[in-house]
Design an enzyme around this catalytic site. Structure first.
Site, short mmCIF file in Angstrom:
data_model
loop_
_atom_site.label_atom_id
_atom_site.label_comp_id
_atom_site.label_asym_id
_atom_site.label_seq_id
_atom_site.Cartn_x
_atom_site.Cartn_y
_atom_site.Cartn_z
N GLU A 113 1.12 -0.45 -5.11
CA GLU A 113 -0.11 0.93 -5.27
C GLU A 113 0.89 1.90 -5.58
O GLU A 113 1.21 2.69 -4.39
CB GLU A 113 -0.51 0.81 -4.45
CG GLU A 113 -2.09 1.21 -4.56
CD GLU A 113 -2.89 2.59 -3.83
OE1 GLU A 113 -3.24 3.66 -3.82
OE2 GLU A 113 -1.75 2.59 -2.06
N ASP A 116 0.88 -1.08 0.16
CA ASP A 116 0.16 0.25 0.08
C ASP A 116 0.78 1.51 -0.12
O ASP A 116 1.61 1.48 0.52
CB ASP A 116 -0.93 -0.21 1.41
CG ASP A 116 -2.20 1.12 1.56
OD1 ASP A 116 -2.79 1.31 0.16
OD2 ASP A 116 -1.69 1.83 2.09
#
Length: 649
Positions: A366, A313
């Site tokens: 990401e 993330d």
């Protein structure tokens, strides 16, 4: 565009297709979970904790009536404290009681605890992670299933709001597994991606504010329940990816923040150690103990829980020192730039270590900027990820499909630009949870027009997405056109499946996944430009996209045509790669999906009349807001009711 690299150069961490991987053990410092934390045996539990600046450290727990039993500082210079406490058993709660250098006492949860109390409790629990796995066949063949030339269609899930008990209680990991596996099998998804499930005190953080990095949240059951979850999906042929958060952590006083009274895991200077956007703390990637903690954590989830990959993330927030900061709120690097060299080193070490031990998993970034070579090997100067979310494609595409149809004619660059850089990285096309929250509306709600046009537009969006190069990711609810945007406190609106238009969306997603898996042209070269070409039309149609997908010379070729307006296109002359019969294997306007039935009677005939440098052409009818997928070989019927689509004049 960059030159196309051979598979082994694009990602040498991938195993050779001819033989299964040999897993190698990393050096001990990347496996801290084997020695740190609480490790029970038959007589008690050994405790080890890192607190180099503490004056005293002890353990309090239900086994000693929460009276402190001291640990001793290890004499190896590591800053660790350890000791054995007789009678401490699995299931019992504990914390470390730490005295800082100023004499202040603090009670802290164990950073390496394998289980935590159910929130709002904050204590750690002693736990034995033994489990008898039944997914040997999946693990033996995972290197084949997860090769880059294989189909990968990911269903992103938030476990607490996918389904619940009728009274609103959370389901157990085991119960979710059975339902979720059936759902994914019925719709043809190859993988599930779980939003973060490591323990987090605030449910509304969706799991992105972690306090128990080695402990799956107890909201849905025990660690063994989670193992059964992964085991069940594996036995049903579905991979499981974990959303993993090494970018920041909350400042809750019971957790990592100022763990021994000093900035141990974070930076002392808030210009480096505090994230203003998320009101959280940033790991000090320049400290080897912190890097070991995080890399050990990644290996832990892959080894102990058999996860098939990690989606990392907020990588952009790690790479840039000025991410989310105004002038004067950050400190430049030694060269005066905004690149975080310590974070780059950490990510390279992370990916190198993970792929060395688990060459058949996926490390997915990401990353939302133009940082180069995110999914390229470390020895080529890259960050070493296997894949990267294509945030540019997502933003451009959703901006385009949100426009009223009448204005789309002037915004063709939004919908076409992704092809310019589609092979610069190994991309996943994400329509994730972030796109259906905070007032953005649902994917269906973004579509303009009346009800019929909104559903046709959503089918068209999915048709374009599944035809476009790149692996696929769809957040839960999108597969049946949920009306409302997602909220973590509720569940998906499953009653909508009883409505024909919503059921039609689900059938369309199922058939797209079937075609994606069955036709090599749609997945073999997802990361390679030789599998994609634009096809010209006789008359310029800025709102019609026509392109070719291909695999090997012996494989069927696929032509994808998307009409992005509500007016059907009759007698559209399109360049084709070869003359002959091209079968209409999918048509989003078929009645079975809720469409109007405009189509090509199941096939088109390409003649040897060249167009735009291509050797053949065909006259095609393209339905309103519709996607047509043509194949030059007869294949087993993907959607039995495709014959309902006909040429309506």
């Amino acid at each position: 565009m960059k030159p196309h690299l051979p598979e082994e150069e694009r990602n040498p961490q991938l195993p050779a297709r001819a033989q299964p991987p040999l897993q190698r053990r990393a050096s001990h410092h990347h496996r801290q979970f084997e020695v740190m934390g609480a490790h029970p045996d038959g007589n008690g539990t050994a405790f080890t904790v890192w607190a180099p600046n503490a004056r005293n450290v002890g353990v309090i727990g239900s086994f000693n009536q929460w009276n402190c039993q001291p640990l001793h500082r290890l004499d190896d210079g590591s800053g660790r404290w350890g000791g054995f406490i007789a009678g401490a058993r699995p299931g019992q709660c504990y914390k470390y009681r730490i005295q800082d250098m100023h004499g202040h006492w603090m009670d802290k949860a164990d950073p390496y605890a394998f289980r935590m109390e159910h929130p709002p409790g904050t204590a750690s629990q002693i736990w034995d992670l033994s489990h008898e796995w039944g997914d040997q066949e999946w693990m033996r063949t995972r290197w084949q299933r997860q090769a880059h030339d294989q189909p990968m269609s990911i269903y992103e899930v938030h476990l607490g709001s996918w389904q619940r008990e009728e009274d609103g209680r959370f389901l157990n990991y085991r119960d979710i597994a059975q339902r979720l596996a059936t759902h994914c099998q019925n719709l043809g998804f190859t993988h599930v991606e779980l939003m973060p499930i490591a323990e987090h005190p605030f449910y509304g953080s969706w799991g992105y504010q972690l306090t128990g990095y080695f402990a799956p949240t107890s909201r849905y059951g025990t660690p063994q329940d989670l193992m059964v979850f992964v085991d069940t999906l594996h036995q049903r042929g579905i991979g499981v990816i974990l959303d993993w958060v090494p970018s920041h952590f909350p400042s809750d006083p019971h957790a990592l923040a100022r763990f021994d009274g000093t900035a141990l895991y974070e930076h002392e200077d808030p210009r480096l150690g505090f994230h203003p956007e998320w009101n959280s703390l940033i790991f000090n990637y320049g400290r080897y103990e912190v890097r070991d903690f995080l890399i050990s954590n990644a290996l832990f989830w892959l080894e102990k829980y058999h996860f098939d990959g990690l989606r990392v993330d907020a990588v952009a927030s790690m790479l840039y020192l000025d991410y989310g900061r105004r002038h004067g709120e950050w400190i430049p690097n030694a060269h005066g730039g905004n690149q975080n060299h310590d974070a780059v080193r950490f990510l390279q070490d992370l990916n190198t270590t993970v792929y060395a031990q688990f060459p058949d998993v996926h490390m997915i970034a990401e990353e939302s900027t133009a940082w180069p070579a995110v999914s390229r090997p470390v020895h080529h100067g890259g960050l070493g990820f296997g894949m990267k979310w294509n945030m540019g494609w997502m933003n451009d595409t959703l901006r385009y499909v949100s426009r009223p149809h009448i204005f789309r004619h002037w915004h063709g660059d939004d919908i076409r630009f992704s092809a310019v850089y589609a092979f610069d990285e190994n991309f996943i096309l994400p329509l994730s949870h972030d796109e259906v929250v905070y007032g953005k509306g649902s994917l269906l709600g973004r579509q303009p027009g009346d009800e019929w046009q909104r559903f046709a537009g959503l089918r068209n969006l999915f048709g374009l997405m599944w035809g476009h190069p790149g692996k696929k990711l769809l957040f839960m609810g999108g597969e049946f056109g949920q009306l409302a945007e997602w909220h973590h406190e509720g569940t998906l609106h499953w009653h909508l499946w009883a409505r024909p238009y919503h059921a039609g969306i689900a059938r369309w997603v199922s058939d797209l996944n079937a075609a994606y898996r069955r036709l090599p042209a749609l997945h073999v070269h997802d990361f390679d430009g030789q599998g994609f070409s634009w096809l010209p039309c006789e008359r310029h149609e800025p709102t019609v996209l026509t392109f070719l997908r291909r695999a090997g010379p012996a494989d069927a070729q696929v032509v994808v045509i998307c009409n992005l307006t509500p007016e059907p296109r009759h007698a559209l002359k399109v360049a084709m790669p070869a003359p002959g019969t091209w079968h209409e294997v999918l048509n989003s306007d078929a009645a079975v999906y809720g469409g109007s039935g405009v189509g090509n009677l199941g096939r088109v005939q390409a003649t040897p009349h060249g167009l735009g440098g291509w050797p053949a052409s065909a006259v095609v009818t393209v339905p309103p807001l519709g996607t047509v997928i043509l194949c030059n070989e007869t294949i087993q019927t993907i959607a039995p009711n495709q014959g309902e689509a006909h040429a309506r004049q």
